[in-house]
Design a protein around this motif. Structure first.
Motif, short mmCIF file in Angstrom:
data_model
loop_
_atom_site.label_atom_id
_atom_site.label_comp_id
_atom_site.label_asym_id
_atom_site.label_seq_id
_atom_site.Cartn_x
_atom_site.Cartn_y
_atom_site.Cartn_z
N THR A 89 -51.29 44.89 3.06
CA THR A 89 -50.33 44.45 2.05
C THR A 89 -49.46 45.64 1.67
O THR A 89 -49.98 46.69 1.31
CB THR A 89 -51.03 43.92 0.78
N ARG A 90 -48.15 45.46 1.79
CA ARG A 90 -47.20 46.49 1.36
C ARG A 90 -46.16 45.84 0.47
O ARG A 90 -45.42 44.96 0.92
CB ARG A 90 -46.53 47.16 2.58
N HIS A 95 -39.14 43.06 -1.31
CA HIS A 95 -39.90 42.17 -0.43
C HIS A 95 -41.35 42.64 -0.32
O HIS A 95 -41.70 43.73 -0.78
CB HIS A 95 -39.26 42.11 0.96
N GLU A 97 -44.58 42.88 2.63
CA GLU A 97 -45.07 42.76 3.99
C GLU A 97 -46.58 42.56 3.90
O GLU A 97 -47.28 43.37 3.29
CB GLU A 97 -44.72 44.02 4.80
N HIS A 98 -47.04 41.49 4.51
CA HIS A 98 -48.43 41.08 4.28
C HIS A 98 -49.01 40.48 5.55
O HIS A 98 -48.32 39.79 6.30
CB HIS A 98 -48.44 40.04 3.15
N SER A 99 -50.28 40.76 5.80
CA SER A 99 -50.98 40.18 6.94
C SER A 99 -52.30 39.59 6.47
O SER A 99 -53.01 40.20 5.66
CB SER A 99 -51.25 41.25 8.01
N HIS A 110 -48.54 37.27 10.01
CA HIS A 110 -47.79 38.41 9.50
C HIS A 110 -46.57 37.89 8.74
O HIS A 110 -45.75 37.16 9.30
CB HIS A 110 -47.36 39.32 10.65
N CYS A 112 -43.26 38.63 6.20
CA CYS A 112 -42.26 39.50 5.56
C CYS A 112 -41.46 38.58 4.64
O CYS A 112 -40.62 37.81 5.10
CB CYS A 112 -41.37 40.17 6.60
N TYR A 114 -39.01 38.01 1.34
CA TYR A 114 -38.06 38.57 0.38
C TYR A 114 -38.10 37.75 -0.91
O TYR A 114 -38.06 36.51 -0.87
CB TYR A 114 -36.66 38.60 0.97
N SER A 139 -36.51 36.28 5.45
CA SER A 139 -37.98 36.31 5.56
C SER A 139 -38.42 35.86 6.95
O SER A 139 -37.72 35.09 7.62
CB SER A 139 -38.61 35.41 4.50
#
Length: 214
Positions: A89-90, A95, A97-99, A110, A112, A114, A139
């Motif tokens: 998780t970032r 936005h 970014e997550h997996s 995955h 991304c 916004y 996104s």
């Protein structure tokens, strides 16, 4: 762009070495516990199948042994999920970014996402953060399997559910970015005392401890 929050956190070389050694030891410990549970379960099954004379006792011991084996396997599986290196998780200012793992498979979604393309969001009773999307252009949603093959993922009914392995990431998102993702935020009213707390000289004379006569 600097991330506001990142999981797993970036570690120095020395910290990575310490963590790797700790993870190896923890993994061995969980393996030993799993083998102990399975061995104990097998012993209970053998006792039930061979030595128990009553049918009820035989069935009960066999079921108990099978449950013990299952618990050992499930605990190890849950531990493996919690140590999943492909989950991250970032959180950035505009936005995320997550997996996340897709069910019990070894495929990962995955994301991304916004914030400007999120109409509103809410949590389910299982703790997932559901984002209702609008006009998705920037996104992206991609599924990657264990062989590395990728395919586009289309959110069902215009909604995407985020499941967080690290709860703190979700807390940061809904506390610091609730306006951007349309998450309901409660404003607590300040309670004010409507009674006049002014003390006259006469009041001070008879109530020096401010007990209001109580």
């Amino acid at each position: 762009m600097q991330a506001v929050y990142e999981y797993p956190p970036k570690l120095s070389r020395a910290e990575r070495q310490v963590k790797a050694a700790h993870d190896i030891e923890e993994h061995r410990k969980m393996q030993r516990n799993m083998y102990k549970n399975i061995l104990l379960g097998v012993v209970i099954i053998i006792i039930g199948a061979v030595f128990a004379s009553a049918v009820f006792a035989k069935v009960l011991l066999i079921l108990l042994g099978a449950c013990n084996c299952s618990v050992g396997g499930l605990m190890y599986w849950y531990y493996s999920l919690s140590r999943d290196a492909d989950v991250y998780t970032r959180i950035y200012e505009d936005h995320i970014e997550h997996s996340q793992r897709m069910g019990l498979s070894k495929s990962y979604l995955h994301i991304c996402l916004y914030y400007e393309e999120v109409e509103k969001s809410y949590q389910t009773n299982k703790g997932r953060l559901v984002c209702v999307l609008k006009n998705v252009e920037k996104s992206s949603f991609v599924v990657k399997d264990k062989e590395g093959r990728e395919k586009a993922f289309v959110p069902e009914d215009g909604m995407i559910a985020l499941s967080f392995q690290d709860t703190k990431g979700k807390v940061v998102l809904i506390n610091d970015f609730y306006e951007k993702i349309g998450y309901p935020h409660k404003e607590y009213n300040k309670i004010e005392d409507e009674e006049d707390d002014y003390y006259s000289e006469e009041d001070m004379k008879w109530d020096r401890l401010h007990k209001h006569g109580l």
